[in-house]
Design an enzyme around this catalytic site. Sequence first.
Site, short mmCIF file in Angstrom:
data_model
loop_
_atom_site.label_atom_id
_atom_site.label_comp_id
_atom_site.label_asym_id
_atom_site.label_seq_id
_atom_site.Cartn_x
_atom_site.Cartn_y
_atom_site.Cartn_z
N GLY A 147 -9.78 2.12 19.20
CA GLY A 147 -10.56 1.15 18.44
C GLY A 147 -10.46 1.47 16.97
O GLY A 147 -10.77 2.60 16.56
N ALA A 148 -10.00 0.52 16.16
CA ALA A 148 -9.79 0.80 14.74
C ALA A 148 -11.06 1.29 14.07
O ALA A 148 -11.05 2.25 13.30
CB ALA A 148 -9.27 -0.46 14.04
N ARG A 201 -3.77 -8.68 13.89
CA ARG A 201 -3.42 -8.75 15.30
C ARG A 201 -3.06 -10.20 15.62
O ARG A 201 -3.88 -10.96 16.16
CB ARG A 201 -4.58 -8.29 16.19
N GLY A 217 3.95 2.99 4.10
CA GLY A 217 4.65 3.75 5.13
C GLY A 217 5.26 5.03 4.57
O GLY A 217 4.57 5.82 3.92
N GLU A 220 6.99 5.50 2.12
CA GLU A 220 7.04 5.55 0.65
C GLU A 220 5.69 5.88 0.04
O GLU A 220 5.56 5.93 -1.19
CB GLU A 220 7.55 4.21 0.11
N GLY A 221 4.67 6.10 0.86
CA GLY A 221 3.36 6.48 0.35
C GLY A 221 2.42 5.30 0.24
O GLY A 221 2.29 4.51 1.17
N GLY A 260 -3.02 4.47 14.73
CA GLY A 260 -4.16 5.21 14.20
C GLY A 260 -3.91 5.78 12.81
O GLY A 260 -4.85 6.25 12.16
N ALA A 261 -2.66 5.73 12.34
CA ALA A 261 -2.36 6.28 11.01
C ALA A 261 -3.04 5.46 9.91
O ALA A 261 -3.56 6.02 8.94
CB ALA A 261 -0.86 6.31 10.79
N ASP A 290 -5.80 3.72 10.13
CA ASP A 290 -7.24 4.00 10.15
C ASP A 290 -7.51 5.36 9.51
O ASP A 290 -8.50 5.54 8.80
CB ASP A 290 -7.77 3.97 11.58
#
Length: 319
Positions: free
Chosen positions: A36-37, A170, A230, A232-233, A258-259, A261
Amino acid sequence: MNRLDVVTFGEAMTLFIAEKAGPLHKIESFTRELAGAETNVAIGLARLGFKSGWASKVGSDAFGKFIMNRLARENVNVEHVFTDERFPTGFQIKSKVVTGDPEVQYFRKGSAASFMGAKDFHEEYFSGARHLHMTGIPLAISEHTRDFAQTALSYMKELGRTVSFDPNLRPTLWSSKQEMIEVINQFAMKADYFLPGISEGEILTGYKSPRDIASFYLDKGVELVVIKLGEEGAYYKNSSEEGLVNPYEVKEVVDTVGAGDGFAVGVISGLLENLQIKESVLRGNAIGSMAVQFPGDNDGYPNRDQLMEFMKLPIQGVN
């Protein structure tokens, strides 16, 4: 006096992660986790020592009990989580991958959380928090949850509290792409801090460059836009400053879910501690980098000591 540092709301699900790589229909063994976000953000902030709370509904089933027990163990306040005897708790299954994004299948239609509407909003609970974090997921789940989101946003803005918003697009939950863009932007433009990914920004604005995407929202009244890039920061911009923050080096990406979040946890925590924007974004990069090295959605989120230790590691392009 605020009882909570941050409050959030949404749907949590029990997550079953495949123990071996391969198509989901061929997997026989799974590990149970929480997904869950919004719960990811609440957990991440709690691990850093913040008082976080999460509002929702769960069913009176094993999945609902698992979610409540897990959040209690993570020291997330669940006083605004109610059990609905009529409807079940949603769940999802996720594949294990060697590279790339995993396959995820959701079983959430008609869940208890999808029936959380404006009548379930408790002013006293939300007024006890100094910051509201939102994602675009409740806006897509149902009319009930969208009404709850509108009520929460309007109420916290009236109180003068800060609001962060991660679109967390989503598309499969929306009736059309156009509706998704219109509704997400309506909420995004009322937030203080907007945290899209670069591809999300392109979809929502039609612009491709981070600067143009950020300016689109700043012109509508948003105070700060931070865009995830991503590998590239991340890029940030407000009315007086902008910058690109390089990412941390990651030796192996295990799972990217999850990254984003985790990134939100870093940025929000930094801003709540009155760090400079660049420092807050760097913290977001750090937690996002830690998150992708673990299979569960929030397994890699650190406590404060772990975060400080990780942030001593090299940053790409910086000697």
